[in-house]
Each structure stands twice: as C-alpha cells, then as structure tokens.
Design a protein around this motif. Sequence first.
Motif, PDB file in Angstrom:
ATOM      1  N   ARG A  19       0.634  -0.880   0.206  1.00 35.53           N
ATOM      2  CA  ARG A  19       0.188  -0.298   0.084  1.00 35.53           C
ATOM      3  C   ARG A  19       1.379   1.541   0.585  1.00 35.53           C
ATOM      4  O   ARG A  19       0.701   2.098  -0.857  1.00 35.53           O
ATOM      5  N   MET A  68       0.852   8.167  -6.571  1.00 34.63           N
ATOM      6  CA  MET A  68      -0.387   6.590  -6.530  1.00 34.63           C
ATOM      7  C   MET A  68      -0.256   5.802  -7.832  1.00 34.63           C
ATOM      8  O   MET A  68      -0.466   6.180  -9.004  1.00 34.63           O
ATOM      9  N   LEU A  95      -1.299   2.436  -9.750  1.00 38.98           N
ATOM     10  CA  LEU A  95      -2.935   1.695  -9.214  1.00 38.98           C
ATOM     11  C   LEU A  95      -2.795   0.663 -10.683  1.00 38.98           C
ATOM     12  O   LEU A  95      -2.529   1.164 -11.880  1.00 38.98           O
ATOM     13  N   PHE A 149      -9.838  -2.279  -9.787  1.00 41.60           N
ATOM     14  CA  PHE A 149      -7.840  -1.761  -9.791  1.00 41.60           C
ATOM     15  C   PHE A 149      -7.749  -2.862  -8.125  1.00 41.60           C
ATOM     16  O   PHE A 149      -8.596  -2.998  -7.565  1.00 41.60           O
ATOM     17  N   GLY A 150      -6.448  -2.814  -8.232  1.00 43.30           N
ATOM     18  CA  GLY A 150      -6.303  -2.995  -7.095  1.00 43.30           C
ATOM     19  C   GLY A 150      -6.372  -1.565  -6.137  1.00 43.30           C
ATOM     20  O   GLY A 150      -6.599  -0.155  -6.071  1.00 43.30           O
ATOM     21  N   GLN A 151      -6.096  -1.893  -4.153  1.00 36.74           N
ATOM     22  CA  GLN A 151      -6.024  -0.799  -3.782  1.00 36.74           C
ATOM     23  C   GLN A 151      -5.208   0.479  -3.894  1.00 36.74           C
ATOM     24  O   GLN A 151      -5.387   2.099  -3.375  1.00 36.74           O
ATOM     25  N   GLY A 152      -3.918   0.100  -5.047  1.00 30.57           N
ATOM     26  CA  GLY A 152      -3.446   1.128  -5.048  1.00 30.57           C
ATOM     27  C   GLY A 152      -1.915   1.303  -4.342  1.00 30.57           C
ATOM     28  O   GLY A 152      -1.915   1.080  -3.146  1.00 30.57           O
TER      29      GLY A 152
END
Lengths: 109, 112
Positions: A9, A88, A90, A100-103
């Motif tokens: 993350r 960020m 993604l 999408f993933g959480q980033g």
Amino acid sequence: DVKVTQSSRYLVKRTGEKVFLECVQDMDHENMFWYRQDPGLGLRLIYFSYDVKMKEKGDIPEGYSVSREKKERFSLILESASTNQTSMYLCASRKTEAFFGQGTRLTVV
Amino acid sequence: AQSVAQPEDQVNVAEGNPLTVKCTYSVSGNPYLFWYVQYPNRGLQFLLKYITGDNLVKGSYGFEAEFNKSQTSFHLKKPSALVSDSALYFCAVRDNAGKSTFGDGTTLTVKP
C-alpha cells in the motif's frame, strides 16, 4: 469477490533504487494495466499487457518497464527511481469493465 | 485521438438533493463508456457502463447515467445524494480497439 491485489500500500524508496511493484489478479483476465494517478492529472497509462509475455507502451512509459511472465501477475519496474516518480500507482485487469487494486503510494526520496 | 472531459473539478450538493457529474467524450466508432468512483486512499471501483442498448444505464449505489450520442455526453446522476457518496468520480471511454482514456476526475462533496 473478484480481486486485484497490489503487493504494497505504501513504499518509500531512495533515488536511484530499482523498484518492483507487483500486481496479481484472480479473474483469469488477459488484459492488465498500470496507471499512475497524480492530483489534477487523472489516470495516466504507463504500460499494458494483452497476454502473457506481451507488453505495450502506454502514454507515459519513460523510466518504467513491465513484466508479465504469468497470466495472473503483472509487474511494474522502476529501473532507477527518481523523485518525479513519487505518485499513486494503480494496477487494473479487465474483461469489459476494469477492476483496480488498492493502489501503491510510492514516495521517492 | 480519443478524449474525455469532465468540466467540473468539484461538485457540491446538499444531502437529499439530486446530483449530476458531467462527462463528454470524443472517440472514433461506437463508444464504450464507464463511470468509476474512488474513495480516499482506495483504488477505483466500477459504477456502471454503457456498451449498447438503452441510453439510460443503472448502476451501483443508486447511480445512473444517460448516454447522449448527439451531445457526446454520458452524465452521471443520482436522484437523492447521500453524504457517503462524497468521493472522486472518473468517466472513461474505450474504443473498439480496447484503448481506454480516463477523465481528470470530479470531486463530489455532499453536505449534510
């Protein structure tokens, strides 16, 4: 539930380091994407892949490379991290709509 | 080249009022149109899409969008806004070759 998982993350890296961002999807999608998101600039496409071992440059590929050795995994590599790559990141996979993933919030110091 | 415009950086509405987030697009051929929502420090979540068929598309959380071919628009709407709808909203267009383009995003703030 469908899932796109990004390995971190938050990351803090030093200038000049080689950085690996990992992304895994469990939906058997052929299409995978890496974007970076910066305030006021929306999402900008870095690289994408339509199949294993296949990659295509997006709109801003400079300073990045990717690897797709397996269908479910798409890795983004910063060959020599620079402060202007603080952003960020993604990951997404897609059949019709994108998931999408959480980033990963990457800070390069 | 295809493009997406979200003309408003910010939209503010009172809870219970209707909301509209605007999107116009430019693309060759028939468009695939999408709306995504991003809550703070999260990835994007799919809300709804238009591929073909009815111009009015219904999606998650009570949102809907209307495809208007003559105006090349795909505005996102909700009849009654909730404080929990406050987020960043992205419109996206995809062409027949599969290339997607996202707008710059619109921050929706719903005040109690």
